[in-house]
Scaffold this motif. Structure first.
Motif, mmCIF file in Angstrom:
data_model
loop_
_atom_site.group_PDB
_atom_site.id
_atom_site.type_symbol
_atom_site.label_atom_id
_atom_site.label_comp_id
_atom_site.label_asym_id
_atom_site.label_seq_id
_atom_site.Cartn_x
_atom_site.Cartn_y
_atom_site.Cartn_z
ATOM 1 N N THR A 77 0.824 -1.212 0.000
ATOM 2 C CA THR A 77 0.000 0.000 0.000
ATOM 3 C C THR A 77 0.856 1.259 0.000
ATOM 4 O O THR A 77 0.498 2.253 -0.640
ATOM 5 C CB THR A 77 -0.952 -0.012 1.207
ATOM 6 N N VAL A 78 1.990 1.242 0.704
ATOM 7 C CA VAL A 78 2.913 2.383 0.640
ATOM 8 C C VAL A 78 3.373 2.589 -0.802
ATOM 9 O O VAL A 78 3.386 3.720 -1.313
ATOM 10 C CB VAL A 78 4.129 2.162 1.559
ATOM 11 N N LEU A 79 3.747 1.502 -1.459
ATOM 12 C CA LEU A 79 4.178 1.593 -2.856
ATOM 13 C C LEU A 79 3.048 2.117 -3.738
ATOM 14 O O LEU A 79 3.265 2.980 -4.606
ATOM 15 C CB LEU A 79 4.630 0.218 -3.348
ATOM 16 N N ALA A 80 1.823 1.623 -3.515
ATOM 17 C CA ALA A 80 0.672 2.067 -4.303
ATOM 18 C C ALA A 80 0.412 3.554 -4.110
ATOM 19 O O ALA A 80 0.124 4.286 -5.066
ATOM 20 C CB ALA A 80 -0.567 1.263 -3.918
ATOM 21 N N GLY A 81 0.507 4.025 -2.870
ATOM 22 C CA GLY A 81 0.323 5.445 -2.599
ATOM 23 C C GLY A 81 1.392 6.288 -3.256
ATOM 24 O O GLY A 81 1.115 7.367 -3.793
ATOM 25 N N PHE A 82 2.629 5.778 -3.232
ATOM 26 C CA PHE A 82 3.723 6.518 -3.868
ATOM 27 C C PHE A 82 3.481 6.666 -5.367
ATOM 28 O O PHE A 82 3.656 7.750 -5.933
ATOM 29 C CB PHE A 82 5.048 5.809 -3.616
ATOM 30 N N VAL A 83 3.071 5.569 -6.007
ATOM 31 C CA VAL A 83 2.800 5.619 -7.446
ATOM 32 C C VAL A 83 1.687 6.609 -7.745
ATOM 33 O O VAL A 83 1.781 7.408 -8.684
ATOM 34 C CB VAL A 83 2.451 4.217 -7.981
ATOM 35 N N LYS A 84 0.620 6.590 -6.946
ATOM 36 C CA LYS A 84 -0.495 7.511 -7.186
ATOM 37 C C LYS A 84 -0.055 8.956 -7.005
ATOM 38 O O LYS A 84 -0.412 9.831 -7.796
ATOM 39 C CB LYS A 84 -1.663 7.214 -6.254
ATOM 40 N N GLY A 85 0.739 9.221 -5.968
ATOM 41 C CA GLY A 85 1.219 10.577 -5.764
ATOM 42 C C GLY A 85 2.131 11.044 -6.880
ATOM 43 O O GLY A 85 2.125 12.225 -7.253
ATOM 44 N N ALA A 86 2.914 10.119 -7.441
ATOM 45 C CA ALA A 86 3.885 10.483 -8.463
ATOM 46 C C ALA A 86 3.259 10.644 -9.838
ATOM 47 O O ALA A 86 3.611 11.572 -10.579
ATOM 48 C CB ALA A 86 5.001 9.438 -8.519
ATOM 49 N N VAL A 87 2.313 9.737 -10.210
ATOM 50 C CA VAL A 87 1.781 9.763 -11.577
ATOM 51 C C VAL A 87 0.280 10.004 -11.631
ATOM 52 O O VAL A 87 -0.289 10.135 -12.712
ATOM 53 C CB VAL A 87 2.123 8.460 -12.338
ATOM 54 N N GLY A 88 -0.411 10.038 -10.475
ATOM 55 C CA GLY A 88 -1.816 10.442 -10.452
ATOM 56 C C GLY A 88 -2.830 9.327 -10.519
ATOM 57 O O GLY A 88 -4.022 9.573 -10.383
ATOM 58 N N PHE A 89 -2.407 8.074 -10.719
ATOM 59 C CA PHE A 89 -3.364 6.967 -10.743
ATOM 60 C C PHE A 89 -2.606 5.676 -10.433
ATOM 61 O O PHE A 89 -1.452 5.699 -10.023
ATOM 62 C CB PHE A 89 -4.069 6.872 -12.101
ATOM 63 N N ALA A 139 -9.184 0.129 7.043
ATOM 64 C CA ALA A 139 -8.827 1.338 7.802
ATOM 65 C C ALA A 139 -7.339 1.356 8.147
ATOM 66 O O ALA A 139 -6.690 2.415 8.106
ATOM 67 C CB ALA A 139 -9.669 1.420 9.074
ATOM 68 N N LEU A 140 -6.784 0.185 8.477
ATOM 69 C CA LEU A 140 -5.362 0.124 8.818
ATOM 70 C C LEU A 140 -4.464 0.425 7.623
ATOM 71 O O LEU A 140 -3.313 0.830 7.789
ATOM 72 C CB LEU A 140 -5.026 -1.257 9.382
ATOM 73 N N LEU A 141 -4.988 0.239 6.417
ATOM 74 C CA LEU A 141 -4.190 0.527 5.218
ATOM 75 C C LEU A 141 -4.217 2.004 4.843
ATOM 76 O O LEU A 141 -3.479 2.425 3.937
ATOM 77 C CB LEU A 141 -4.691 -0.308 4.038
ATOM 78 N N LEU A 142 -5.036 2.797 5.541
ATOM 79 C CA LEU A 142 -5.109 4.226 5.233
ATOM 80 C C LEU A 142 -3.780 4.929 5.471
ATOM 81 O O LEU A 142 -3.320 5.705 4.632
ATOM 82 C CB LEU A 142 -6.196 4.898 6.078
ATOM 83 N N LEU A 143 -3.167 4.678 6.610
ATOM 84 C CA LEU A 143 -1.923 5.383 6.941
ATOM 85 C C LEU A 143 -0.817 5.088 5.938
ATOM 86 O O LEU A 143 -0.205 6.026 5.404
ATOM 87 C CB LEU A 143 -1.476 5.041 8.363
ATOM 88 N N PRO A 144 -0.512 3.819 5.640
ATOM 89 C CA PRO A 144 0.528 3.582 4.623
ATOM 90 C C PRO A 144 0.172 4.153 3.262
ATOM 91 O O PRO A 144 1.051 4.619 2.522
ATOM 92 C CB PRO A 144 0.654 2.056 4.573
ATOM 93 N N ALA A 145 -1.115 4.167 2.919
ATOM 94 C CA ALA A 145 -1.529 4.744 1.630
ATOM 95 C C ALA A 145 -1.221 6.232 1.584
ATOM 96 O O ALA A 145 -0.689 6.752 0.586
ATOM 97 C CB ALA A 145 -3.012 4.498 1.394
ATOM 98 N N LEU A 146 -1.555 6.945 2.655
ATOM 99 C CA LEU A 146 -1.369 8.395 2.674
ATOM 100 C C LEU A 146 0.105 8.767 2.800
ATOM 101 O O LEU A 146 0.552 9.757 2.218
ATOM 102 C CB LEU A 146 -2.190 9.011 3.815
ATOM 103 N N VAL A 147 0.857 7.974 3.561
ATOM 104 C CA VAL A 147 2.311 8.216 3.650
ATOM 105 C C VAL A 147 2.940 8.038 2.272
ATOM 106 O O VAL A 147 3.753 8.866 1.824
ATOM 107 C CB VAL A 147 2.959 7.270 4.676
ATOM 108 N N GLY A 148 2.587 6.964 1.586
ATOM 109 C CA GLY A 148 3.118 6.734 0.250
ATOM 110 C C GLY A 148 2.732 7.836 -0.715
ATOM 111 O O GLY A 148 3.561 8.289 -1.525
ATOM 112 N N MET A 149 1.500 8.283 -0.637
ATOM 113 C CA MET A 149 1.035 9.340 -1.542
ATOM 114 C C MET A 149 1.776 10.650 -1.268
ATOM 115 O O MET A 149 2.157 11.362 -2.205
ATOM 116 C CB MET A 149 -0.468 9.514 -1.375
#
Length: 256
Positions: free
Chosen positions: A20-32, A209-219
């Motif tokens: 999820t951290v990786l997924a958030g990072f990709v979304k933040g970097a390329v938008g999807f 809900a627990l995946l929210l934090l890693p998602a937002l950190v990655g993003m």
């Protein structure tokens, strides 16, 4: 909060957070691509229905952040211009989410894997559809239908939306805001649909809900560091990884 370890082992939860951290990072970097990364990554080891439940809240909140970052003025303009596409995507997501729980596990792996592979290959190949102005209305309905079905079953309607906007020759600086609105409204429908389907329930919502934090950190990291990368090269590497992960999901579905 219910004990999340009743539905997922600690080591698998840690694995899900890393994906999820990786997924958030990709979304933040390329938008999807957040749902694509989460589905194809977590699906390697985790039950597909739990994967679908897990992506719901991270997708909802991250898309809200993307819309807020782009500005509400642009969001209103996007709705006014693309309301037909948005309407059919939202309706089809609500409808198709109701079928997820009745799909056998092996078939669910295939349902998750095939769109990942197909959509990544289309993007990797650089296909750029072009639609004449006279065909715009039927194209909006057809593209929205496809995106909504994929969104409801696999939680990913981003790549069809990108192709839709490219076909309409949407300016690059406007694509991000339009995508944000479509992803945000679609994620609201995904949330509502899976509350009704039972995929998101008292046992599974704590995992999401627990995946929210890693998602937002990655993003956040994607927003901060994305401009330092060669965007096109990063996108292509991401698509390569997703293709192999999607092929593995299909393998699990076929071989059982």
């Amino acid at each position: 909060m219910p004990d999340v370890f009743q539905i997922i082992a600690p080591e698998l939860l840690l694995f899900a957070c890393g994906v999820t951290v990786l997924a958030g990072f990709v979304k933040g970097a390329v938008g999807f691509a957040m749902p694509l990364v989460m589905v194809s990554g977590m699906g390697i080891l985790i039950d597909p229905q739990l994967v679908v439940a897990g992506i719901i809240l991270p997708i909802l909140i991250s898309n809200g952040w993307q819309v807020a970052r782009a500005g509400m003025g642009q969001a209103r303009e996007a709705v006014a211009e693309h309301w037909r596409y948005i309407l059919i995507v939202c309706v089809m997501i609500l409808i198709t989410t109701q079928f997820v729980r009745v799909i056998p596990a092996d078939l669910m792996f295939i349902v998750l894997g095939v769109p990942v592979v197909a959509l990544c290959i289309v993007q990797f190949a650089g296909w750029r559809p072009r639609i004449a102005p006279t065909l715009r209305r039927p194209f909006e309905w057809l593209a929205g239908l496809l995106a909504g079905i994929l969104g409801g079953l696999a939680g990913t309607w981003g790549p069809p939306t990108v192709l839709y906007l490219l076909a309409l020759a949407t300016p690059r600086d406007r694509q991000m805001s339009v995508q944000g609105v479509i992803y945000m409204l679609g994620s609201v429908m995904l949330f509502a649909g899976h509350l009704q389907s039972g995929i998101l329930n008292a046992q599974t919502w704590p995992f999401s809900a627990l995946l929210l934090l890693p998602a937002l950190v990655g993003m956040w990291l994607g927003f901060r560091l994305g401009d330092r990368f060669d965007q096109e090269r990063f996108r292509r590497v991401t698509l390569f990884v997703l293709i192999f992960a999607g092929i593995n999901l299909i393998r699990r579905g076929v071989m059982g």
